[in-house]
Design a protein around this motif. Structure first.
Motif, PDB file in Angstrom:
ATOM      1  N   ASN A  62       0.817  -1.211   0.000  1.00 10.89           N
ATOM      2  CA  ASN A  62       0.000   0.000   0.000  1.00 10.89           C
ATOM      3  C   ASN A  62       0.851   1.263   0.000  1.00 10.89           C
ATOM      4  O   ASN A  62       0.360   2.340   0.315  1.00 10.89           O
ATOM      5  CB  ASN A  62      -0.939  -0.003   1.209  1.00 10.89           C
ATOM      6  N   ALA A  94      -8.848  -7.028  -0.475  1.00 15.13           N
ATOM      7  CA  ALA A  94     -10.239  -7.406  -0.226  1.00 15.13           C
ATOM      8  C   ALA A  94     -10.310  -8.656   0.646  1.00 15.13           C
ATOM      9  O   ALA A  94     -11.333  -8.929   1.260  1.00 15.13           O
ATOM     10  CB  ALA A  94     -10.961  -7.630  -1.550  1.00 15.13           C
ATOM     11  N   ASN A 143      -8.502  -9.038   3.249  1.00 15.17           N
ATOM     12  CA  ASN A 143      -7.862  -8.649   4.509  1.00 15.17           C
ATOM     13  C   ASN A 143      -6.489  -9.297   4.657  1.00 15.17           C
ATOM     14  O   ASN A 143      -6.085  -9.684   5.741  1.00 15.17           O
ATOM     15  CB  ASN A 143      -8.766  -8.963   5.697  1.00 15.17           C
ATOM     16  N   PRO A 163      -2.502   9.589  -3.600  1.00 10.39           N
ATOM     17  CA  PRO A 163      -3.742   9.514  -4.375  1.00 10.39           C
ATOM     18  C   PRO A 163      -4.243  10.907  -4.750  1.00 10.39           C
ATOM     19  O   PRO A 163      -4.046  11.830  -4.001  1.00 10.39           O
ATOM     20  CB  PRO A 163      -4.726   8.827  -3.455  1.00 10.39           C
ATOM     21  N   ASN A 193      -7.966   6.556  -7.584  1.00 12.53           N
ATOM     22  CA  ASN A 193      -7.097   6.553  -6.406  1.00 12.53           C
ATOM     23  C   ASN A 193      -7.895   6.620  -5.109  1.00 12.53           C
ATOM     24  O   ASN A 193      -7.344   6.947  -4.064  1.00 12.53           O
ATOM     25  CB  ASN A 193      -6.115   7.721  -6.483  1.00 12.53           C
ATOM     26  N   TRP A 237     -10.471   4.450  -2.675  1.00 11.03           N
ATOM     27  CA  TRP A 237     -10.915   3.070  -2.478  1.00 11.03           C
ATOM     28  C   TRP A 237     -11.817   2.940  -1.270  1.00 11.03           C
ATOM     29  O   TRP A 237     -11.579   3.561  -0.239  1.00 11.03           O
ATOM     30  CB  TRP A 237      -9.694   2.163  -2.302  1.00 11.03           C
ATOM     31  N   ARG A 249     -14.216  -0.091   1.060  1.00 14.18           N
ATOM     32  CA  ARG A 249     -14.664  -1.464   1.295  1.00 14.18           C
ATOM     33  C   ARG A 249     -16.122  -1.573   0.898  1.00 14.18           C
ATOM     34  O   ARG A 249     -16.917  -0.691   1.216  1.00 14.18           O
ATOM     35  CB  ARG A 249     -14.601  -1.803   2.789  1.00 14.18           C
ATOM     36  N   GLU A 300     -16.330  -9.742   0.269  1.00 10.77           N
ATOM     37  CA  GLU A 300     -15.946  -8.354   0.461  1.00 10.77           C
ATOM     38  C   GLU A 300     -15.123  -7.929  -0.747  1.00 10.77           C
ATOM     39  O   GLU A 300     -14.386  -8.727  -1.321  1.00 10.77           O
ATOM     40  CB  GLU A 300     -15.114  -8.232   1.747  1.00 10.77           C
ATOM     41  N   ILE A 301     -15.267  -6.676  -1.139  1.00 10.58           N
ATOM     42  CA  ILE A 301     -14.405  -6.137  -2.188  1.00 10.58           C
ATOM     43  C   ILE A 301     -13.806  -4.819  -1.705  1.00 10.58           C
ATOM     44  O   ILE A 301     -14.281  -4.224  -0.734  1.00 10.58           O
ATOM     45  CB  ILE A 301     -15.150  -5.898  -3.531  1.00 10.58           C
ATOM     46  N   VAL A 302     -12.733  -4.399  -2.357  1.00  9.30           N
ATOM     47  CA  VAL A 302     -12.227  -3.042  -2.177  1.00  9.30           C
ATOM     48  C   VAL A 302     -12.373  -2.398  -3.548  1.00  9.30           C
ATOM     49  O   VAL A 302     -11.695  -2.795  -4.500  1.00  9.30           O
ATOM     50  CB  VAL A 302     -10.764  -3.038  -1.695  1.00  9.30           C
ATOM     51  N   GLY A 303     -13.324  -1.482  -3.645  1.00 10.54           N
ATOM     52  CA  GLY A 303     -13.676  -0.923  -4.948  1.00 10.54           C
ATOM     53  C   GLY A 303     -13.308   0.543  -5.057  1.00 10.54           C
ATOM     54  O   GLY A 303     -13.111   1.226  -4.053  1.00 10.54           O
ATOM     55  N   MET A 353     -14.903  -2.662  -8.463  1.00 14.39           N
ATOM     56  CA  MET A 353     -13.720  -3.507  -8.606  1.00 14.39           C
ATOM     57  C   MET A 353     -13.751  -4.035 -10.036  1.00 14.39           C
ATOM     58  O   MET A 353     -14.446  -5.006 -10.336  1.00 14.39           O
ATOM     59  CB  MET A 353     -13.756  -4.643  -7.589  1.00 14.39           C
ATOM     60  N   LEU A 360      -7.717  -3.275 -13.836  1.00 13.45           N
ATOM     61  CA  LEU A 360      -6.939  -2.875 -12.654  1.00 13.45           C
ATOM     62  C   LEU A 360      -5.489  -2.589 -13.044  1.00 13.45           C
ATOM     63  O   LEU A 360      -4.900  -1.598 -12.611  1.00 13.45           O
ATOM     64  CB  LEU A 360      -6.959  -3.986 -11.601  1.00 13.45           C
ATOM     65  N   TYR A 404     -12.866  -6.335   9.172  1.00 17.83           N
ATOM     66  CA  TYR A 404     -11.762  -5.383   9.251  1.00 17.83           C
ATOM     67  C   TYR A 404     -10.721  -5.819  10.280  1.00 17.83           C
ATOM     68  O   TYR A 404     -11.053  -6.126  11.421  1.00 17.83           O
ATOM     69  CB  TYR A 404     -12.320  -4.008   9.632  1.00 17.83           C
ATOM     70  N   PHE A 456     -10.996   2.814   2.440  1.00 20.26           N
ATOM     71  CA  PHE A 456      -9.820   1.952   2.517  1.00 20.26           C
ATOM     72  C   PHE A 456      -8.594   2.842   2.608  1.00 20.26           C
ATOM     73  O   PHE A 456      -8.337   3.656   1.732  1.00 20.26           O
ATOM     74  CB  PHE A 456      -9.727   1.055   1.283  1.00 20.26           C
ATOM     75  N   ARG A 457      -7.855   2.688   3.685  1.00 24.34           N
ATOM     76  CA  ARG A 457      -6.642   3.491   3.853  1.00 24.34           C
ATOM     77  C   ARG A 457      -5.427   2.589   3.769  1.00 24.34           C
ATOM     78  O   ARG A 457      -5.452   1.481   4.285  1.00 24.34           O
ATOM     79  CB  ARG A 457      -6.663   4.192   5.210  1.00 24.34           C
ATOM     80  N   PRO A 458      -4.359   3.077   3.160  1.00 20.20           N
ATOM     81  CA  PRO A 458      -3.166   2.247   3.035  1.00 20.20           C
ATOM     82  C   PRO A 458      -2.599   1.871   4.413  1.00 20.20           C
ATOM     83  O   PRO A 458      -2.719   2.637   5.333  1.00 20.20           O
ATOM     84  CB  PRO A 458      -2.179   3.109   2.277  1.00 20.20           C
TER      85      PRO A 458
END
Lengths: 481, 481
Positions: free
Chosen positions: A278, A340, A342, A481, B278, B280, B282, B289-292, B326, B332, B454, B479-481
């Motif tokens: 990340n 996604a 985790n 970002p 840039n 994202w 959850r 679950e996705i990170v979109g 996603m 991607l 999470y 979603f944070r890095p």
């Protein structure tokens, strides 16, 4: 070179598989001299070698089985090639020293690195802590049996590329009269002596990236439940979810607010409370800008440590050193899926080899801040050329294996050197062994800076993040970002 | 239904190509009734239709050519289907109204959206500004010739899914006695009246995602200089680099520090100074679950606007509405390469169709905060089923085309409705037309929250970012890095 002792390979993943034929060829070994220990059943891929006498041991090396397993298979004078991703380096190096067994590996691993990820502090999770523990051992064990740590491609050959690059930059600086006479004289002397830390300082080097761009690709669709990596899946996964670490230069005026600056050990790194996968930085490989992951890697420690200049007990010069890794497309997707998930590894994994149809692994040292701005020295190996060297391999595994091969040859010639890191090795000798397997070896200048192609689309947000006075500040490389 | 006028299609990309056979079938049209205008030469793909009488015009619609081109090819009573990505919606809607030509599109576009990206403020770059301009027109032109805006899949069918989902949640809430009697009575009345804004409020809906996960994949390697998208490459590129925008709920206690809150227009959105690609979040689709990516989309505006409850001139309720996308693996990777290209589109582009070997586009409404926590209503269309409907299409283009088909049929039946958005349409009628093309239609509960899976690996950094009291706060999705 001939070697009459035994070779014990720990881990027989895709790199070991690529390395084995190279070893047999270069060392004129018989398969009967080999013992392979792996936690996975590798009899299928080892079958042709087992038929010729290779011993395969299907067992996991753990803190409890280590001494028994190694004592059974290795004696004084033998060589351990450790390419496993979860055998603790300190335990095995201690055993090898006590038993006078030569030892090489391609990265500094520990038992179950992913354990208790949520409980540990970034420092506890860091590679830094392991290197800080290694340095005193290195001092204490000066003339023990050789244990060569971290000599793969990166870490490993990357240190050779940095040295080669620095020499090339110095030579070009002198040839093109970039320096006035007194400074040029000083540079000449450093160049002759190959005194790399003061040389880097004299050249004005501010930042060094191990910059890698892997474009290898297959005509096979990656499935959503599959993690694809062009080298060890487990090692890739583990380093990607580890905290971001980098060698921290003395020119840096801004430190990321959440950074940990270790107070024990040499203090040459900072550790960020975010995963490598990340953490993104702008970088460059011939001939394109990349946005790569700042994944923790041994060379960030060892190069920034080796290139530090100390005067009167104080570090007066150190470049920033970090990895900038743009993995192949299928890995980028796997890493996103990991978010996604985790960060739990996919149920299925694959290292693409035969199915690759095109692409090149470009990996080298991007050395920045000197009179030419940037200079890139490294290897560009296509999948087509890689599989000419070792059928069934890919470019990445051939590059890593070339580094390990050089490590083995040097270790056999130098069996009483104690603990060594790649920076301690004679770079010309290492490169001479590895070069035939590295495809196109490049050492070229570039006027690239992290700001040269930078366009700011949201000035209201990010103007303060850029230092236009000094292009080589870490904040300018950081991709936000 | 029979339609004897002409159909003018603007843009003949991959969605239009999928739509054309559906239109011919549903409207019993002859190819001779069609005019296709495209800036690219589409004669090769149109060849079979041209042979049957379709007219192809190879010309770019610009502010200068618009009136001339449209006057040449469209008369009162004709229908324009606008699937181009760079024709300004306001100019063409004005022309269509003045000339009594029916008009439908699948997104609200403008001339050269990428122009001056670095100079404009986020508000100037926003979709919000365009919708804020559309609303007064909608009021003024109540009984003009119908212009149906944004009726594709998302925006478009997603609004149908939200309505269907809300009705299903309300029905289950009543059936399972989740509410005490007076609240249940109130809910019953809202359910009967299909009064969606107070219904969402009564159910406790806090956040709605258009959540999409596209797993379509090909046995063809994406080249590094190639941008791959399962729908329009240009539109995907344009929306991905546009500022992140979302409908902003009345329950939100924390606003991203750099957010712009518009002071003109309905004020239902916030705009963030960062690109959608840039940004994202959850999210969840059945069953993962996705990170979109939080990409700006029309439905974030129109759904959050339509679902606002106003009392005494003040907005007393509004859910947060955003996209969580996603995209497929090759997209991607393309998007990541775009970062390294400073967001300049790749020289080559490809929309995969025939080469796809597996995968599903899952797109629907994730409605959250009610007694069941989460509820997902939408379409799961596999590539295998998609190409049964339209050979040569993919799942994404079939989903979008199904939305446009429903839009066309409704518009022809309702030719004097002025400007309409998807929320204004009868959802059952729209869904009835589209459903046969949408694969598996799903409407299911889930106990998912953004905190349910999470894991915090860096508590020293991010503990403050999570609100454990209210799982539906936007900060928990981020979603944070």
């Amino acid at each position: 070179m001939e070697f009459t002792h035994r070779v014990v390979m720990i881990g027989f993943g895709v790199v070991a598989r690529t390395l084995l034929p190279l070893l047999l060829k270069h060392l004129k070994l018989s398969p009967a001299q080999f013992v392979v220990i792996d936690l996975a059943d590798r009899r299928d891929v080892l079958e042709p070698w087992i038929a010729k006498g290779l011993t395969f041991v299907h067992e996991r090396i753990t803190p409890f089985s280590l001494a028994r397993l190694l004592s059974t298979h290795a004696r004084a004078g033998d060589l351990i090639i450790d390419l496993a991703w979860s055998v603790d380096c300190f335990d095995i190096v201690q055993w090898a020293r006590d038993n006078e067994v030569l030892y090489v590996n391609a990265s500094l691993e520990s038992w179950n690195p992913g354990d208790e990820m949520e409980r540990k502090t970034p420092l506890e999770k860091s590679l830094y802590a392991r290197y800080a523990r290694l340095l005193p051992l290195q001092q204490r064990w000066r003339h023990s049996t050789t244990a060569l740590i971290d000599q793969g491609a990166n870490p490993g050959l990357i240190s050779t590329f940095v040295k080669t690059g620095l020499l090339d930059i110095a030579t070009a600086t002198l040839r093109e009269n970039k320096f006035a006479r007194p400074a040029a004289r000083h540079l000449e002397r450093l160049l002759e002596r190959e005194d790399f830390a003061p040389l880097a300082r004299a050249l004005g080097v501010r930042a060094i990236h191990c910059s890698e761009c892997d474009t290898q690709r297959a005509n096979v669709a990656k499935a959503p439940d599959e993690f694809v990596s062009t080298w060890s899946v487990e090692a890739m996964w583990e380093e990607s979810i580890s905290p971001c670490e980098l060698g921290w230069g003395t020119h840096e005026t801004w430190t990321p607010p959440a950074a940990t600056r270790p107070t024990t050990g040499p203090g040459n790194q900072i550790i960020l409370p975010q995963m490598g996968l990340n953490s993104w930085v702008r970088s460059w490989v011939p001939q394109q800008e990349i946005v790569g992951m700042l994944v923790t890697h041994g060379e960030s420690f060892s190069l920034s440590h080796t290139l530090s200049v100390v005067a009167r007990g104080r570090v007066v010069y150190r470049p920033t050193v970090n990895y900038a890794y743009m993995p192949c497309g299928d890995t980028l997707v796997s890493l996103h899926e990991l978010r996604a998930r985790n960060y739990e590894l996919h149920p299925r994994t694959r290292v693409p080899t035969h199915e690759l149809v095109a692409g090149t692994d470009t990996v080298g040292a991007l050395i920045m801040g000197h009179p030419f701005k940037s200079w890139w020295t490294g290897s560009m190996l296509s999948i087509a050329e890689a599989r000419k060297h070792v059928p069934g391999a890919n470019a990445t595994t051939v590059q890593v294996s070339a580094g390990v091969l050089a490590s083995v040859l040097w270790t056999l010639r130098n069996p009483r050197q104690g603990i060594r890191l790649p920076e301690d090795l004679p770079h010309s000798e290492i490169l001479a062994t590895a070069a035939p397997y590295l495809g196109e070896l490049v050492s070229i200048r570039s006027d690239w800076t992290p700001l040269s192609r930078y366009r700011n689309y949201f000035s209201e947000e990010t103007a303060a993040d850029v230092d236009h006075q000094d292009p080589w500040q870490f904040r300018n490389f950081l991709f936000r970002p």
